[in-house]
Design a protein around this motif. Structure first.
Motif, mmCIF file in Angstrom:
data_model
loop_
_atom_site.group_PDB
_atom_site.id
_atom_site.type_symbol
_atom_site.label_atom_id
_atom_site.label_comp_id
_atom_site.label_asym_id
_atom_site.label_seq_id
_atom_site.Cartn_x
_atom_site.Cartn_y
_atom_site.Cartn_z
ATOM 1 N N VAL A 16 -11.546 39.980 6.855
ATOM 2 C CA VAL A 16 -11.992 39.760 5.420
ATOM 3 C C VAL A 16 -13.415 40.358 5.153
ATOM 4 O O VAL A 16 -13.653 41.071 4.325
ATOM 5 C CB VAL A 16 -11.794 38.432 4.846
ATOM 6 C CG1 VAL A 16 -12.407 38.187 3.441
ATOM 7 C CG2 VAL A 16 -10.499 37.878 5.230
ATOM 8 N N GLN A 17 -14.337 40.228 6.112
ATOM 9 C CA GLN A 17 -15.661 40.586 6.221
ATOM 10 C C GLN A 17 -15.743 41.847 6.650
ATOM 11 O O GLN A 17 -17.190 42.319 6.850
ATOM 12 C CB GLN A 17 -16.529 39.488 6.772
ATOM 13 C CG GLN A 17 -16.478 38.144 6.184
ATOM 14 C CD GLN A 17 -16.202 37.160 6.568
ATOM 15 O OE1 GLN A 17 -16.166 37.037 8.087
ATOM 16 N NE2 GLN A 17 -16.231 35.760 5.987
ATOM 17 N N GLN A 18 -14.962 42.454 7.277
ATOM 18 C CA GLN A 18 -15.310 43.874 7.979
ATOM 19 C C GLN A 18 -14.805 44.820 7.265
ATOM 20 O O GLN A 18 -13.453 45.071 6.863
ATOM 21 C CB GLN A 18 -14.910 43.575 9.523
ATOM 22 C CG GLN A 18 -14.917 44.793 10.406
ATOM 23 C CD GLN A 18 -14.448 44.816 11.572
ATOM 24 O OE1 GLN A 18 -13.254 43.958 11.861
ATOM 25 N NE2 GLN A 18 -15.125 45.363 12.616
ATOM 26 N N LYS A 19 -15.384 46.041 7.194
ATOM 27 C CA LYS A 19 -14.715 47.315 6.647
ATOM 28 C C LYS A 19 -14.136 48.001 7.660
ATOM 29 O O LYS A 19 -14.401 47.704 8.844
ATOM 30 C CB LYS A 19 -15.834 48.175 6.134
ATOM 31 C CG LYS A 19 -16.644 47.691 4.660
ATOM 32 C CD LYS A 19 -17.597 48.540 4.253
ATOM 33 C CE LYS A 19 -18.392 47.978 2.902
ATOM 34 N NZ LYS A 19 -18.992 48.987 2.336
ATOM 35 N N SER A 20 -12.860 48.696 7.387
ATOM 36 C CA SER A 20 -12.324 49.605 8.192
ATOM 37 C C SER A 20 -12.640 50.900 7.963
ATOM 38 O O SER A 20 -13.008 51.679 7.149
ATOM 39 C CB SER A 20 -10.864 49.406 7.797
ATOM 40 O OG SER A 20 -10.332 48.107 8.162
ATOM 41 N N SER A 21 -12.659 51.761 9.305
ATOM 42 C CA SER A 21 -12.777 53.148 9.632
ATOM 43 C C SER A 21 -11.452 53.946 9.678
ATOM 44 O O SER A 21 -10.649 53.452 10.208
ATOM 45 C CB SER A 21 -13.998 53.385 10.294
ATOM 46 O OG SER A 21 -15.009 52.710 10.417
ATOM 47 N N VAL A 22 -11.421 54.912 8.804
ATOM 48 C CA VAL A 22 -10.183 55.936 8.960
ATOM 49 C C VAL A 22 -10.640 57.180 9.151
ATOM 50 O O VAL A 22 -11.593 57.705 8.444
ATOM 51 C CB VAL A 22 -9.423 55.600 7.619
ATOM 52 C CG1 VAL A 22 -8.130 56.716 7.438
ATOM 53 C CG2 VAL A 22 -8.977 54.235 7.132
ATOM 54 N N LEU A 23 -10.132 57.905 10.004
ATOM 55 C CA LEU A 23 -10.044 59.380 10.238
ATOM 56 C C LEU A 23 -8.799 60.282 9.735
ATOM 57 O O LEU A 23 -7.853 59.597 9.984
ATOM 58 C CB LEU A 23 -10.018 59.565 11.782
ATOM 59 C CG LEU A 23 -9.985 61.355 12.422
ATOM 60 C CD1 LEU A 23 -11.318 61.721 11.984
ATOM 61 C CD2 LEU A 23 -9.912 60.980 13.791
ATOM 62 N N MET A 24 -9.136 61.041 8.656
ATOM 63 C CA MET A 24 -8.136 61.601 8.070
ATOM 64 C C MET A 24 -8.039 62.979 8.531
ATOM 65 O O MET A 24 -9.026 63.752 8.552
ATOM 66 C CB MET A 24 -8.272 61.734 6.461
ATOM 67 C CG MET A 24 -7.130 62.405 5.671
ATOM 68 S SD MET A 24 -7.377 62.487 3.781
ATOM 69 C CE MET A 24 -7.219 60.712 3.658
ATOM 70 N N LEU A 25 -6.756 63.492 8.964
ATOM 71 C CA LEU A 25 -6.755 64.716 9.512
ATOM 72 C C LEU A 25 -6.032 65.727 8.575
ATOM 73 O O LEU A 25 -4.815 65.139 8.096
ATOM 74 C CB LEU A 25 -5.759 64.499 10.944
ATOM 75 C CG LEU A 25 -6.302 63.717 12.088
ATOM 76 C CD1 LEU A 25 -5.147 63.587 13.013
ATOM 77 C CD2 LEU A 25 -7.681 64.125 12.561
ATOM 78 N N LEU A 26 -6.354 66.779 8.217
ATOM 79 C CA LEU A 26 -5.752 68.104 7.501
ATOM 80 C C LEU A 26 -5.584 69.240 8.326
ATOM 81 O O LEU A 26 -6.513 69.544 8.874
ATOM 82 C CB LEU A 26 -6.824 68.287 6.382
ATOM 83 C CG LEU A 26 -7.449 66.856 5.481
ATOM 84 C CD1 LEU A 26 -8.364 67.370 4.615
ATOM 85 C CD2 LEU A 26 -6.178 66.273 5.002
ATOM 86 N N HIS A 27 -4.486 69.610 8.209
ATOM 87 C CA HIS A 27 -3.978 70.726 9.044
ATOM 88 C C HIS A 27 -4.499 72.075 8.435
ATOM 89 O O HIS A 27 -4.781 72.130 7.371
ATOM 90 C CB HIS A 27 -2.440 70.624 9.249
ATOM 91 C CG HIS A 27 -1.570 70.717 7.833
ATOM 92 N ND1 HIS A 27 -1.602 71.999 7.200
ATOM 93 C CD2 HIS A 27 -1.038 69.759 7.068
ATOM 94 C CE1 HIS A 27 -0.705 71.856 6.139
ATOM 95 N NE2 HIS A 27 -0.561 70.409 6.200
#
Length: 77
Positions: A16-27
């Protein structure tokens, strides 16, 4: 235009108190979202990884993010 398609490799770790990191891959042009999966497999396991398919259908299993033509002098839009 193709329907939005994507593949996820890891669900991001979060609380709840932590942000998530996301890696978005584009071909690239003429590829698809599955071609990027080996790169995503090498990512930090704490990251959520999403590989997205470009919206333009260029051929069988070949998609793009923009229209491009190829000539002897190279690609042009």
């Amino acid at each position: 235009m193709a329907e939005l398609s994507y593949v996820t490799l890891n669900e991001p770790m979060r609380s709840v108190q932590q942000k998530s990191s996301v890696l978005m891959l584009l071909h690239g042009v003429g590829s698809n979202e599955r071609n990027m999966l080996p790169l995503g497999n090498g990512a930090d396991p704490r990251l959520g990884v999403i590989s997205v398919r470009g919206p333009l259908t260029l051929g069988t299993n070949a998609y793009g993010w923009f229209q491009v033509s190829f000539a002897a002098s190279g690609p042009h839009d």
